[in-house]
Motif scaffolding. Structure first.
Motif, short mmCIF file in Angstrom:
data_model
loop_
_atom_site.label_atom_id
_atom_site.label_comp_id
_atom_site.label_asym_id
_atom_site.label_seq_id
_atom_site.Cartn_x
_atom_site.Cartn_y
_atom_site.Cartn_z
N ILE A 123 0.83 -1.21 0.00
CA ILE A 123 0.00 0.00 0.00
C ILE A 123 0.86 1.25 0.00
CG2 ILE A 123 -1.68 1.32 1.35
CD1 ILE A 123 -2.80 -1.44 2.27
N MET A 124 1.91 1.26 0.82
CA MET A 124 2.79 2.43 0.89
C MET A 124 3.53 2.67 -0.43
SD MET A 124 4.44 2.52 4.73
CE MET A 124 5.39 3.97 4.28
N TRP A 125 4.06 1.58 -1.04
CA TRP A 125 4.82 1.81 -2.26
C TRP A 125 3.89 2.22 -3.40
CZ3 TRP A 125 5.25 -3.98 -2.81
CH2 TRP A 125 4.76 -4.43 -4.03
N GLY A 126 2.66 1.75 -3.41
CA GLY A 126 1.72 2.17 -4.44
C GLY A 126 1.43 3.66 -4.38
N LEU A 127 1.23 4.16 -3.18
CA LEU A 127 0.94 5.59 -3.01
C LEU A 127 2.15 6.43 -3.40
CD1 LEU A 127 -1.04 5.46 0.36
CD2 LEU A 127 -1.96 5.77 -1.95
N LEU A 128 3.34 5.98 -3.05
CA LEU A 128 4.55 6.73 -3.40
C LEU A 128 4.84 6.64 -4.90
CD1 LEU A 128 6.71 5.88 -0.30
CD2 LEU A 128 6.20 8.19 -1.12
N ALA A 129 4.52 5.51 -5.51
CA ALA A 129 4.71 5.39 -6.96
C ALA A 129 3.83 6.40 -7.69
CB ALA A 129 4.39 3.97 -7.42
N ILE A 130 2.61 6.59 -7.21
CA ILE A 130 1.71 7.58 -7.80
C ILE A 130 2.28 8.99 -7.65
CG2 ILE A 130 -0.57 8.67 -7.58
CD1 ILE A 130 -1.65 5.90 -6.77
N SER A 131 2.90 9.26 -6.49
CA SER A 131 3.42 10.60 -6.23
C SER A 131 4.55 10.99 -7.17
CB SER A 131 3.89 10.71 -4.77
OG SER A 131 5.07 9.98 -4.55
N MET A 132 5.15 10.01 -7.88
CA MET A 132 6.20 10.33 -8.86
C MET A 132 5.67 11.26 -9.95
SD MET A 132 9.38 9.21 -8.61
CE MET A 132 9.85 9.18 -10.34
N MET A 133 4.38 11.28 -10.19
CA MET A 133 3.82 12.11 -11.25
C MET A 133 3.93 13.60 -10.94
SD MET A 133 -0.29 11.52 -10.65
CE MET A 133 -0.77 12.65 -11.97
N PHE A 134 4.18 13.94 -9.67
CA PHE A 134 4.25 15.34 -9.26
C PHE A 134 5.67 15.89 -9.20
CE2 PHE A 134 0.44 13.53 -7.12
CZ PHE A 134 -0.52 14.25 -7.83
N VAL A 135 6.67 15.04 -9.53
CA VAL A 135 8.08 15.46 -9.47
C VAL A 135 8.35 16.57 -10.49
CG1 VAL A 135 10.40 14.68 -10.08
CG2 VAL A 135 9.01 13.31 -8.53
N LYS A 136 9.08 17.59 -10.06
CA LYS A 136 9.44 18.71 -10.95
C LYS A 136 10.94 19.01 -10.96
CE LYS A 136 5.15 19.64 -12.10
NZ LYS A 136 4.67 19.35 -13.48
N THR A 137 11.62 18.76 -9.84
CA THR A 137 13.03 19.12 -9.69
C THR A 137 13.87 17.89 -9.37
OG1 THR A 137 12.92 19.51 -7.30
CG2 THR A 137 12.29 21.34 -8.77
N PRO A 138 15.19 17.96 -9.56
CA PRO A 138 16.04 16.83 -9.17
C PRO A 138 15.89 16.44 -7.70
CG PRO A 138 17.27 18.31 -10.59
CD PRO A 138 15.96 19.00 -10.30
N THR A 139 15.79 17.46 -6.81
CA THR A 139 15.64 17.15 -5.39
C THR A 139 14.37 16.37 -5.12
OG1 THR A 139 16.89 19.13 -4.76
CG2 THR A 139 15.48 18.14 -3.08
N GLN A 140 13.27 16.76 -5.75
CA GLN A 140 12.02 16.03 -5.59
C GLN A 140 12.14 14.61 -6.14
OE1 GLN A 140 9.21 18.56 -7.59
NE2 GLN A 140 9.08 20.03 -5.90
N PHE A 141 12.81 14.49 -7.27
CA PHE A 141 13.03 13.18 -7.88
C PHE A 141 13.82 12.28 -6.93
CE2 PHE A 141 15.65 10.75 -11.20
CZ PHE A 141 14.68 9.78 -11.38
N TYR A 142 14.91 12.82 -6.38
CA TYR A 142 15.72 12.04 -5.44
C TYR A 142 14.90 11.63 -4.22
CZ TYR A 142 19.63 14.21 -8.02
OH TYR A 142 20.50 14.66 -9.00
N THR A 143 14.12 12.57 -3.69
CA THR A 143 13.36 12.31 -2.46
C THR A 143 12.32 11.22 -2.65
OG1 THR A 143 13.67 14.61 -1.74
CG2 THR A 143 11.88 13.35 -0.70
N VAL A 144 11.55 11.31 -3.72
CA VAL A 144 10.49 10.32 -3.93
C VAL A 144 11.08 8.94 -4.23
CG1 VAL A 144 8.48 9.69 -5.31
CG2 VAL A 144 8.85 12.07 -4.69
N ARG A 145 12.14 8.89 -5.03
CA ARG A 145 12.76 7.59 -5.30
C ARG A 145 13.33 6.97 -4.01
NH1 ARG A 145 12.20 4.22 -9.43
NH2 ARG A 145 14.36 3.54 -9.18
N PHE A 146 13.92 7.80 -3.14
CA PHE A 146 14.45 7.30 -1.87
C PHE A 146 13.31 6.76 -0.99
CE2 PHE A 146 16.04 7.76 2.49
CZ PHE A 146 17.29 7.18 2.39
#
Length: 462
Positions: free
Chosen positions: A120-143
């Protein structure tokens, strides 16, 4: 017990087909007990493995779908190959950091609740990847995605070891692990249509991809919470005789005589055999995952094909790997040893990656991909089955997590170096040469492991 009375059931029951007193690590079983054991294994296989396999399929999709998304996302967001490699690899750093604690908690809270939480947690975080705009956000969500998914694969490896006896474990793990290459097949098949949704409701195609592929794990996690049993002794779909036969079979192990009084992760890691298993898994997982994370871009460069044709090629490779994962699991169980399959499969990997890196034509590159996926499928099953051969009982949970944790550190670092090599040289060819070299080293480690295990057996027999 006479061999005729064991007959065909011996492959399932582990009974002593030579007659007389069962050897150490074996157990005597009646015809009725053997039938009950076969029935219990069959029921467990149908009720447990499909649900977990579908979960793992989407775990792998949400882990590496960024490879297809990157063909649009990197351009939209201005990410270099180094930025992309760092973000893609950070998943595996987080994954490695908490795998062992995750499996300790799985044993405490039970597989049903813990695996459902992970999904359940990884599904919700996978969805949140659609909101990434910057490298820092990309790094954070992937982590965070790596933190949330950590423990799922080794947790299932441990869980299956509590349901399936040694002689059926390779097949069971192969049926579960086949979801990994099938995920590659699914991604190659659906990625072009998802990316083609570009502009619908003002969302880019890569955003639709993260949204649509992140929803299923949440639903599967709820299904796991509702239907996955923690232990054989708590289910109503096994009879009392089936539960007892399964309990006895799972408790036995060919190497039961070994001394495992020293518990914990440090004791597991101090075992030279486990260190070699870790080295083999690190080399093959890091190479294979780094390739998959950039496969669409690599193959577009090496073949000159568009994303649609490359997607079909990747799907064909995933389907090939899935088939040979099942074949490899069957062969290792049938032969009663894993090393031959490992040698042959790793050899296919070496040849396949050499062709991807150096072949002069698009079709030879495509052939190299298929060869590499034959190897990847077969060696994956042989490896995880070896884990269960080396690690016993509850130490399987800690040991599998320890092996996977160290290997995933390599998966964190290699994509970064691969991306830096691409930025420095302007192409993927230079970095591709690392993959066949890593598989040659894995062959060397396998030779050392096999000799060590055989020497130990010879010493014990003497």
């Amino acid at each position: 017990m006479q061999a005729g009375k064991c007959g065909a059931m011996s492959a399932w029951s582990g009974c002593d087909v030579q007659g007389g007193t069962p050897a150490e690590g074996e157990y005597r079983v009646t015809a009725k007990g053997g039938s009950e054991l076969q029935s219990a294994i069959s029921k467990a296989g149908w009720r447990i493995i499909p649900l977990l396999s579908v979960g793992y399929l989407f775990a792998y999709i949400d882990r590496v779908n960024v490879s297809f998304a990157s063909t649009q996302m990197n351009i939209d967001l201005g990410f270099s190959a180094t930025v992309y490699g760092l973000g893609a690899g950070l998943f595996y750093l987080a994954y490695a950091m908490v795998e062992i604690p995750s499996n300790v908690l799985l044993m405490r809270f039970g597989a049903r609740r813990w695996l459902a939480r992970i999904m359940i947690m990884w599904g919700l975080l996978a969805i949140s990847m659609m909101f990434v705009k910057t490298p820092t956000q990309f790094y954070t969500v992937r982590f965070l995605l790596g933190l949330s998914e950590a423990g799922f694969f080794p947790g299932v490896m441990y869980y299956l070891s509590t349901w399936f006896p040694t002689k059926q474990r390779g097949k069971a793990m192969g049926l579960f692990y086949v979801a990994n290459p099938l995920a590659v097949f699914v991604m190659g098949f659906i990625s072009k249509p998802l990316l083609a949704m570009d502009g619908l409701y003002d969302l880019r195609g890569w955003q639709w991809m993260f949204l649509i592929e992140g929803i299923p794990p949440v639903l599967i996690g709820l299904a796991v919470l509702a239907f996955l049993p923690d232990r054989p002794d708590e289910v109503k779909w096994l009879s009392e005789g089936e539960r007892e036969s399964l309990r006895v079979a799972v408790a036995e192990h060919p190497q039961k005589h070994e001394d495992h009084s020293a518990g914990g992760m440090l004791a597991v890691l101090a075992d030279k055999r486990v260190l070699l298993l870790t080295a083999i898994y690190l080399l093959t997982l890091a190479a294979g995952t780094t390739f998959i994370l950039s496969a669409p871009a690599i193959l577009m460069e090496r073949t000159g094909w568009d994303i649609g044709h490359v997607g079909w090629l990747i799907s064909a490779g995933g389907l090939t790997a899935a088939a040979f994962m099942l074949i490899g699991g069957w062969i290792t169980d049938h032969r009663g040893e894993r090393y031959t399959v490992l040698y042959v499969a790793l050899g296919f990997d070496v040849i396949g990656y050499l062709m991807i890196a150096a072949a002069p034509s698009a079709w030879m590159v495509a052939a190299g991909l298929i060869l590499s996926q034959i190897g990847r499928g077969a060696h994956s099953t042989a490896q995880v089955a070896l884990w269960a051969d080396v690690l016993k009982d509850r130490r399987m949970a800690i040991g599998a997590a320890a092996i996977s944790s160290v290997a995933n550190l390599g998966v964190w670092l290699l994509p970064i170096g691969f991306g830096m090599a691409k930025d420095a040289t302007g192409g993927y060819t230079f970095g591709l040469w690392a993959f066949p070299v890593m598989h040659v080293l894995a062959i060397v480690a396998t030779v050392v492991l096999m000799r060590m295990v055989r020497m130990k057996k010879a010493g014990t027999a003497a």
